[in-house]
Design a protein around this motif. Structure first.
Motif, mmCIF file in Angstrom:
data_model
loop_
_atom_site.group_PDB
_atom_site.id
_atom_site.type_symbol
_atom_site.label_atom_id
_atom_site.label_comp_id
_atom_site.label_asym_id
_atom_site.label_seq_id
_atom_site.Cartn_x
_atom_site.Cartn_y
_atom_site.Cartn_z
ATOM 1 N N GLN A 239 58.019 -93.445 -25.341
ATOM 2 C CA GLN A 239 57.458 -92.424 -24.444
ATOM 3 C C GLN A 239 56.153 -91.887 -24.980
ATOM 4 N N CYS A 240 56.066 -91.678 -26.279
ATOM 5 C CA CYS A 240 54.802 -91.194 -26.878
ATOM 6 C C CYS A 240 53.697 -92.225 -26.678
ATOM 7 N N ALA A 241 53.999 -93.482 -26.937
ATOM 8 C CA ALA A 241 53.003 -94.547 -26.781
ATOM 9 C C ALA A 241 52.545 -94.655 -25.333
ATOM 10 N N ALA A 242 53.476 -94.548 -24.387
ATOM 11 C CA ALA A 242 53.121 -94.624 -22.972
ATOM 12 C C ALA A 242 52.187 -93.463 -22.591
ATOM 13 N N GLU A 243 52.477 -92.275 -23.092
ATOM 14 C CA GLU A 243 51.613 -91.117 -22.795
ATOM 15 C C GLU A 243 50.229 -91.263 -23.419
ATOM 16 N N LEU A 244 50.182 -91.810 -24.625
ATOM 17 C CA LEU A 244 48.894 -91.985 -25.305
ATOM 18 C C LEU A 244 48.026 -93.033 -24.593
ATOM 19 N N ARG A 245 48.648 -94.014 -23.947
ATOM 20 C CA ARG A 245 47.896 -95.042 -23.226
ATOM 21 C C ARG A 245 47.282 -94.512 -21.937
ATOM 22 N N ARG A 246 47.778 -93.415 -21.437
ATOM 23 C CA ARG A 246 47.265 -92.859 -20.165
ATOM 24 C C ARG A 246 45.866 -92.373 -20.296
ATOM 25 N N LEU B 282 55.749 -77.194 -35.115
ATOM 26 C CA LEU B 282 54.654 -78.057 -34.668
ATOM 27 C C LEU B 282 53.342 -77.299 -34.608
ATOM 28 N N GLU B 283 53.382 -76.037 -34.245
ATOM 29 C CA GLU B 283 52.162 -75.270 -34.079
ATOM 30 C C GLU B 283 51.399 -75.110 -35.390
ATOM 31 N N THR B 284 52.106 -75.150 -36.539
ATOM 32 C CA THR B 284 51.444 -74.923 -37.819
ATOM 33 C C THR B 284 50.986 -76.210 -38.482
ATOM 34 N N MET B 285 51.317 -77.349 -37.906
ATOM 35 C CA MET B 285 50.947 -78.620 -38.517
ATOM 36 C C MET B 285 49.498 -78.958 -38.209
ATOM 37 N N VAL B 286 48.834 -79.507 -39.220
ATOM 38 C CA VAL B 286 47.446 -79.924 -39.041
ATOM 39 C C VAL B 286 47.458 -81.384 -38.643
ATOM 40 N N LEU B 287 46.937 -81.680 -37.481
ATOM 41 C CA LEU B 287 46.884 -83.039 -36.983
ATOM 42 C C LEU B 287 45.433 -83.489 -36.935
ATOM 43 N N GLU B 288 45.173 -84.700 -37.308
ATOM 44 C CA GLU B 288 43.820 -85.252 -37.341
ATOM 45 C C GLU B 288 43.686 -86.266 -36.216
ATOM 46 N N PRO B 289 42.522 -86.689 -35.812
ATOM 47 C CA PRO B 289 41.213 -86.382 -36.338
ATOM 48 C C PRO B 289 40.516 -85.247 -35.621
ATOM 49 N N THR B 290 40.838 -84.970 -34.366
ATOM 50 C CA THR B 290 40.129 -83.905 -33.653
ATOM 51 C C THR B 290 41.109 -82.896 -33.110
ATOM 52 N N ASN C 103 41.256 -81.800 -30.029
ATOM 53 C CA ASN C 103 41.756 -82.271 -28.727
ATOM 54 C C ASN C 103 42.891 -83.271 -28.901
ATOM 55 N N ALA C 104 42.732 -84.176 -29.869
ATOM 56 C CA ALA C 104 43.789 -85.158 -30.125
ATOM 57 C C ALA C 104 45.046 -84.453 -30.628
ATOM 58 N N ALA C 105 44.860 -83.445 -31.470
ATOM 59 C CA ALA C 105 46.005 -82.706 -32.001
ATOM 60 C C ALA C 105 46.761 -82.005 -30.884
ATOM 61 N N VAL C 106 46.023 -81.403 -29.988
ATOM 62 C CA VAL C 106 46.653 -80.706 -28.865
ATOM 63 C C VAL C 106 47.378 -81.710 -27.972
ATOM 64 N N GLN C 107 46.758 -82.858 -27.730
ATOM 65 C CA GLN C 107 47.372 -83.887 -26.883
ATOM 66 C C GLN C 107 48.675 -84.394 -27.512
ATOM 67 N N ILE C 108 48.638 -84.672 -28.796
ATOM 68 C CA ILE C 108 49.839 -85.168 -29.482
ATOM 69 C C ILE C 108 50.934 -84.104 -29.472
ATOM 70 N N GLN C 109 50.562 -82.880 -29.719
ATOM 71 C CA GLN C 109 51.542 -81.786 -29.706
ATOM 72 C C GLN C 109 52.188 -81.671 -28.330
ATOM 73 N N GLU C 110 51.401 -81.753 -27.280
ATOM 74 C CA GLU C 110 51.939 -81.664 -25.921
ATOM 75 C C GLU C 110 52.866 -82.829 -25.617
ATOM 76 N N ILE C 111 52.507 -84.012 -26.089
ATOM 77 C CA ILE C 111 53.350 -85.193 -25.859
ATOM 78 C C ILE C 111 54.695 -85.014 -26.545
ATOM 79 N N VAL C 112 54.670 -84.566 -27.802
ATOM 80 C CA VAL C 112 55.918 -84.379 -28.552
ATOM 81 C C VAL C 112 56.764 -83.282 -27.917
ATOM 82 N N LEU C 113 56.136 -82.187 -27.532
ATOM 83 C CA LEU C 113 56.886 -81.086 -26.920
ATOM 84 C C LEU C 113 57.447 -81.457 -25.550
#
Length: 170
Positions: free
Chosen positions: A163-170, A99-107, A109-119
């Motif tokens: 769970q991912c969707a619920a975290e993203l809505r927060r 996960l750490e090497t994947m490029v996530l878009e668009p920003t 901060n969003a990439a870090v948030q998504i990575q934290e949610i998945v982890l």
């Protein structure tokens, strides 16, 4: 005193087997639970259930002379298969792009948030999610890789997405 039977249960040649299994369960289950709790701590319910399911599946043709040793051997075998499954899952996930090497878009901060949610997903949900979304595997391929049923993959993926969707809505 009358015998009360559950609805839909008939007495057959399998009832002797059921009685023998029930006798084993009544006599040795408290001992087995106590033994496993001493060894593994308080979270042993799943292991105990798996042991009795395996015993029920194989006990029919066996003459069990040492039930305690037999039950511990079944527990040991479950532990071995669980270890093998864990190692196989770890190899599969390690071979996928981390996960750490994947490029996530668009920003960033969003990439870090998504990575934290998945982890933060529980291990079984995360394994299925990563293999599906980042590994590109189908449910059947994931099921085969992890040694679980396709229905379990489907259920875990649904839970992971929720769970991912619920975290993203927060």
């Amino acid at each position: 005193m009358s015998d009360v039977k559950p609805v839909g249960v008939s007495v057959s040649s399998g009832s002797r087997r059921h009685t023998r299994l029930e006798g084993l369960y009544r006599r040795y289950s408290p001992w087995l639970v106590a033994r496993l709790r001493r060894r593994f701590g308080t979270d042993t319910e799943d292991l105990v259930q798996e042991i009795w399911l395996r015993v029920a599946a194989i006990e029919a043709g066996l003459d069990i002379r040492h039930p305690r040793a037999f039950l511990l051997k079944v527990a040991f075998n479950i532990g071995l298969s669980g270890d093998r499954q864990h190692r196989r899952r770890r190899q599969i996930l390690d071979s996928a792009a981390p996960l750490e090497t994947m490029v996530l878009e668009p920003t960033q901060n969003a990439a870090v948030q998504i990575q934290e949610i998945v982890l933060a997903l529980p291990q079984p949900l995360r394994d299925v999610f990563v293999l599906s979304r980042f590994g590109g595997l189908t449910n059947n391929q994931i099921a085969e890789q992890l040694g679980i049923s396709p229905k379990t993959v489907e259920w875990r993926m649904t839970k992971a997405l929720a769970q991912c969707a619920a975290e993203l809505r927060r």
